[in-house]
Write a protein that holds these residues in place. Structure first.
Motif, PDB file in Angstrom:
ATOM      1  N   HIS A  27      32.331  33.392  13.824  1.00  0.00           N
ATOM      2  CA  HIS A  27      33.373  33.817  14.766  1.00  0.00           C
ATOM      3  C   HIS A  27      32.770  34.186  16.125  1.00  0.00           C
ATOM      4  O   HIS A  27      33.279  33.772  17.169  1.00  0.00           O
ATOM      5  CB  HIS A  27      34.142  35.005  14.190  1.00  0.00           C
ATOM      6  N   TYR A  28      31.699  34.951  16.114  1.00  0.00           N
ATOM      7  CA  TYR A  28      31.077  35.365  17.373  1.00  0.00           C
ATOM      8  C   TYR A  28      30.463  34.182  18.111  1.00  0.00           C
ATOM      9  O   TYR A  28      30.471  34.152  19.346  1.00  0.00           O
ATOM     10  CB  TYR A  28      30.032  36.462  17.137  1.00  0.00           C
ATOM     11  N   LEU A  29      29.945  33.204  17.391  1.00  0.00           N
ATOM     12  CA  LEU A  29      29.445  31.996  18.050  1.00  0.00           C
ATOM     13  C   LEU A  29      30.566  31.232  18.731  1.00  0.00           C
ATOM     14  O   LEU A  29      30.406  30.725  19.843  1.00  0.00           O
ATOM     15  CB  LEU A  29      28.720  31.096  17.046  1.00  0.00           C
ATOM     16  N   GLU A  30      31.724  31.153  18.065  1.00  0.00           N
ATOM     17  CA  GLU A  30      32.878  30.482  18.677  1.00  0.00           C
ATOM     18  C   GLU A  30      33.348  31.233  19.919  1.00  0.00           C
ATOM     19  O   GLU A  30      33.669  30.620  20.941  1.00  0.00           O
ATOM     20  CB  GLU A  30      34.014  30.364  17.664  1.00  0.00           C
ATOM     21  N   VAL A  31      33.387  32.547  19.838  1.00  0.00           N
ATOM     22  CA  VAL A  31      33.803  33.351  20.989  1.00  0.00           C
ATOM     23  C   VAL A  31      32.804  33.197  22.133  1.00  0.00           C
ATOM     24  O   VAL A  31      33.194  33.039  23.299  1.00  0.00           O
ATOM     25  CB  VAL A  31      33.966  34.837  20.586  1.00  0.00           C
ATOM     26  N   ALA A  32      31.528  33.212  21.825  1.00  0.00           N
ATOM     27  CA  ALA A  32      30.506  33.061  22.866  1.00  0.00           C
ATOM     28  C   ALA A  32      30.600  31.686  23.521  1.00  0.00           C
ATOM     29  O   ALA A  32      30.439  31.565  24.736  1.00  0.00           O
ATOM     30  CB  ALA A  32      29.114  33.268  22.271  1.00  0.00           C
ATOM     31  N   ALA A  33      30.878  30.662  22.735  1.00  0.00           N
ATOM     32  CA  ALA A  33      31.034  29.316  23.310  1.00  0.00           C
ATOM     33  C   ALA A  33      32.247  29.266  24.227  1.00  0.00           C
ATOM     34  O   ALA A  33      32.201  28.657  25.310  1.00  0.00           O
ATOM     35  CB  ALA A  33      31.156  28.286  22.200  1.00  0.00           C
ATOM     36  N   ALA A  34      33.331  29.914  23.835  1.00  0.00           N
ATOM     37  CA  ALA A  34      34.532  29.922  24.672  1.00  0.00           C
ATOM     38  C   ALA A  34      34.301  30.709  25.962  1.00  0.00           C
ATOM     39  O   ALA A  34      34.770  30.314  27.033  1.00  0.00           O
ATOM     40  CB  ALA A  34      35.702  30.519  23.896  1.00  0.00           C
ATOM     41  N   VAL A  35      33.576  31.809  25.864  1.00  0.00           N
ATOM     42  CA  VAL A  35      33.306  32.628  27.053  1.00  0.00           C
ATOM     43  C   VAL A  35      32.346  31.910  27.994  1.00  0.00           C
ATOM     44  O   VAL A  35      32.465  32.011  29.219  1.00  0.00           O
ATOM     45  CB  VAL A  35      32.747  34.006  26.631  1.00  0.00           C
ATOM     46  N   SER A  36      31.393  31.174  27.453  1.00  0.00           N
ATOM     47  CA  SER A  36      30.381  30.560  28.303  1.00  0.00           C
ATOM     48  C   SER A  36      30.852  29.278  28.983  1.00  0.00           C
ATOM     49  O   SER A  36      30.184  28.791  29.882  1.00  0.00           O
ATOM     50  CB  SER A  36      29.123  30.273  27.492  1.00  0.00           C
ATOM     51  N   LYS A  37      31.991  28.714  28.589  1.00  0.00           N
ATOM     52  CA  LYS A  37      32.480  27.499  29.242  1.00  0.00           C
ATOM     53  C   LYS A  37      32.718  27.705  30.734  1.00  0.00           C
ATOM     54  O   LYS A  37      32.251  26.904  31.538  1.00  0.00           O
ATOM     55  CB  LYS A  37      33.742  26.990  28.556  1.00  0.00           C
ATOM     56  N   PRO A  38      33.433  28.765  31.164  1.00  0.00           N
ATOM     57  CA  PRO A  38      33.580  28.962  32.612  1.00  0.00           C
ATOM     58  C   PRO A  38      32.245  29.218  33.307  1.00  0.00           C
ATOM     59  O   PRO A  38      32.039  28.784  34.441  1.00  0.00           O
ATOM     60  CB  PRO A  38      34.494  30.179  32.723  1.00  0.00           C
ATOM     61  N   LEU A  39      31.341  29.906  32.631  1.00  0.00           N
ATOM     62  CA  LEU A  39      30.035  30.156  33.242  1.00  0.00           C
ATOM     63  C   LEU A  39      29.260  28.860  33.425  1.00  0.00           C
ATOM     64  O   LEU A  39      28.579  28.671  34.439  1.00  0.00           O
ATOM     65  CB  LEU A  39      29.229  31.137  32.389  1.00  0.00           C
ATOM     66  N   ALA A  40      29.367  27.958  32.463  1.00  0.00           N
ATOM     67  CA  ALA A  40      28.706  26.661  32.596  1.00  0.00           C
ATOM     68  C   ALA A  40      29.315  25.866  33.743  1.00  0.00           C
ATOM     69  O   ALA A  40      28.601  25.205  34.504  1.00  0.00           O
ATOM     70  CB  ALA A  40      28.812  25.879  31.289  1.00  0.00           C
ATOM     71  N   TRP A  41      30.641  25.948  33.894  1.00  0.00           N
ATOM     72  CA  TRP A  41      31.293  25.245  34.999  1.00  0.00           C
ATOM     73  C   TRP A  41      30.836  25.823  36.342  1.00  0.00           C
ATOM     74  O   TRP A  41      30.556  25.077  37.286  1.00  0.00           O
ATOM     75  CB  TRP A  41      32.808  25.370  34.870  1.00  0.00           C
ATOM     76  N   ILE A  42      30.751  27.134  36.427  1.00  0.00           N
ATOM     77  CA  ILE A  42      30.291  27.773  37.668  1.00  0.00           C
ATOM     78  C   ILE A  42      28.852  27.368  37.962  1.00  0.00           C
ATOM     79  O   ILE A  42      28.498  27.097  39.110  1.00  0.00           O
ATOM     80  CB  ILE A  42      30.438  29.308  37.564  1.00  0.00           C
ATOM     81  N   ASP A  43      28.021  27.298  36.948  1.00  0.00           N
ATOM     82  CA  ASP A  43      26.627  26.896  37.130  1.00  0.00           C
ATOM     83  C   ASP A  43      26.542  25.458  37.640  1.00  0.00           C
ATOM     84  O   ASP A  43      25.769  25.158  38.550  1.00  0.00           O
ATOM     85  CB  ASP A  43      25.870  27.045  35.825  1.00  0.00           C
ATOM     86  N   ARG A  44      27.345  24.555  37.067  1.00  0.00           N
ATOM     87  CA  ARG A  44      27.343  23.162  37.537  1.00  0.00           C
ATOM     88  C   ARG A  44      27.850  23.067  38.969  1.00  0.00           C
ATOM     89  O   ARG A  44      27.289  22.331  39.787  1.00  0.00           O
ATOM     90  CB  ARG A  44      28.209  22.288  36.623  1.00  0.00           C
ATOM     91  N   ALA A  45      28.904  23.818  39.296  1.00  0.00           N
ATOM     92  CA  ALA A  45      29.437  23.801  40.663  1.00  0.00           C
ATOM     93  C   ALA A  45      28.404  24.345  41.649  1.00  0.00           C
ATOM     94  O   ALA A  45      28.248  23.810  42.751  1.00  0.00           O
ATOM     95  CB  ALA A  45      30.726  24.613  40.732  1.00  0.00           C
TER      96      ALA A  45
END
Length: 100
Positions: A27-45
């Motif tokens: 569960h925590y891995l799924e939550v961490a993946a969901a939280v990190s998606k916007p951070l990954a997008w910000i990093d790519r931008a």
């Protein structure tokens, strides 16, 4: 020593606790993946901006000049100043870096 019945009960309880821990980890891995998606997008931008930033400074001057000419057609000097401003700032910062 514990009797055999209590040992079996402890083993069952231990298995339940381990299973609960495994479910929580998933569960925590799924939550961490969901939280990190916007951070990954910000990093790519941000990395894309770092690649395009030198070109953006050169494009900003002429685009600002065009925008000023369209918005204020009587003020030609302002458009000229805004067009040359990024290059002037670049030259000044280059001279400052060379002086250091």
């Amino acid at each position: 020593m514990y009797p055999q019945g209590e040992l079996n009960q402890l083993a069952r309880r231990k298995a339940v606790v381990r299973q609960s821990m495994a479910h929580r980890r998933v569960h925590y891995l799924e939550v961490a993946a969901a939280v990190s998606k916007p951070l990954a997008w910000i990093d790519r931008a941000y990395s894309l901006w770092r690649q395009l930033a030198p070109f953006a400074t050169f494009a900003a001057g002429p685009l600002a000049g065009v925008a000023v000419r369209v918005a204020f057609p009587r003020f030609k000097l302002l458009g000229t100043v805004l067009r040359w401003l990024p290059g002037a700032f670049g030259a000044v910062s280059a001279f400052r870096r060379a002086r250091r």
